[in-house]
Design an enzyme around this catalytic site. Structure first.
Site, PDB file in Angstrom:
ATOM      1  N   ASP A 179      -6.450   1.070   1.295  1.00 54.47           N
ATOM      2  CA  ASP A 179      -6.399   1.521   2.696  1.00 54.47           C
ATOM      3  C   ASP A 179      -7.984   1.214   2.889  1.00 54.47           C
ATOM      4  OD1 ASP A 179      -8.119   3.598   1.471  1.00 54.47           O
ATOM      5  OD2 ASP A 179      -7.576   5.110   2.889  1.00 54.47           O
TER       6      ASP A 179
ATOM      7  N   LYS B 281       0.663  -1.238  -0.155  1.00 58.68           N
ATOM      8  CA  LYS B 281       0.160   0.045  -0.070  1.00 58.68           C
ATOM      9  C   LYS B 281       0.743   1.164   0.101  1.00 58.68           C
ATOM     10  CE  LYS B 281      -1.361   2.242   3.465  1.00 58.68           C
ATOM     11  NZ  LYS B 281      -2.281   2.625   4.640  1.00 58.68           N
TER      12      LYS B 281
END
Length: 218
Positions: free
Chosen positions: A146, A127
Site C-alpha cells: 500500500d 494488494k
C-alpha cells in the site's frame, strides 16, 4: 558512493523487519471484519481511503448485506448511498455488488483461496488478494504494497526509484530481497511504522530507530 550489493541490501531489509517485530509484535488487521467475505469488501473499499473511514461505513453496510448472497442481490445505488462518505464510492459500490455476485455464481458463495481466483473478482487487485489470503487463510504468496509500504521501501532504497509509482514492481523487488518468513508481517508492521514515524509528510527522522540502516538520512 559504491553500489550496494544485494546481500547488503538483504541484510538491511531483514534487520529492519527484525526491529519492527521487536517494536510491534504481531499486528492485527486495521479493518473491522468478521469473515473472509467482509474482509474482501472492506479492503476493496479501502483503496485511496483510510481504514478508519472504511470502518465507519462497514457496520451499516454489513448489517444490511452481511453475506455474499445478500450483497449480490443489492442495488448498486443502495450500496453507494451507504458508503458515499468514502472516495470513489460509486465505483466501489459497483465492484462490491459485482464481486459478491461472482462469489455466489462462480465460487458457491465462498471466497476463493487462490491469487488467480481472487484477482478475477471485480475491484480486487493483487494488494487486496494478498491481504485476504494472508489474514483470512494464512496463505502468504506475496506482500501487500500500500502507500505506506511503498513509501518505506523506497526510502530504504529496497526498490529502484523508477518503481516508486508502480506498487506491483515494488512488491516484486521486496519479494526478491526478503526471505519468505518475513513476508507475513510486512504489511501491517510497516503500516504501523509509517503512521507512527515514517510519515508521508515530515517524517520523524530525529526520533527514528532506523537511521543507522536508512540511506535516506545519511
Amino acid at each position: 558512493m559504491p553500489r550496494e550489493t544485494n546481500a547488503a541490501k538483504r541484510e538491511r531489509a531483514v534487520e529492519f523487519c527484525e526491529r519492527l517485530d521487536r517494536r510491534y509484535g504481531p499486528v492485527e488487521c486495521f479493518l473491522d471484519y468478521q469473515s473472509p467475505f467482509r474482509l474482501v469488501i472492506s479492503v476493496l473499499l479501502s483503496a485511496q481511503t483510510t481504514d478508519a473511514q472504511v470502518n465507519k461505513v462497514t457496520p451499516r453496510l454489513f448489517e444490511l448485506w452481511p453475506t455474499p448472497e445478500a450483497m449480490a442481490g443489492a442495488s448498486m445505488a443502495d450500496v453507494a448511498e451507504v458508503i458515499k462518505s468514502i472516495g470513489f464510492y460509486k465505483t466501489k459500490a459497483k465492484h462490491a455488488v459485482e464481486a459478491s455476485q461472482m462469489i455466489v455464481a462462480d465460487f458457491g458463495g465462498e471466497v476463493p483461496h487462490t491469487m488467480k481466483e481472487l484477482t478475477s473478482l471485480p475491484g480486487v487487485g493483487r494488494k487486496t488478494a494478498n491481504i485476504v489470503l494472508n489474514v483470512s487463510f494464512g496463505i502468504v504468496e506475496g506482500i501487500a504494497v500500500d502507500t505506506h509500504v511503498n513509501r518505506i521501501a523506497h526510502r530504504l532504497r529496497l526498490s529502484p526509484k523508477t518503481h516508486e509509482k508502480e506498487p506491483l514492481k515494488t512488491e516484486q523487488d521486496l519479494l526478491k530481497i526478503l526471505p519468505h518468513e518475513y513476508w507475513t508481517n510486512v504489511n501491517h508492521q510497516w503500516i504501523s511504522f509509517g503512521r507512527e514515524i515514517c510519515t508521508a509528510r515530515s517524517p520523524k527522522c530525529g526520533e527514528c530507530p532506523m537511521t543507522d540502516i536508512c540511506p535516506s538520512v545519511r
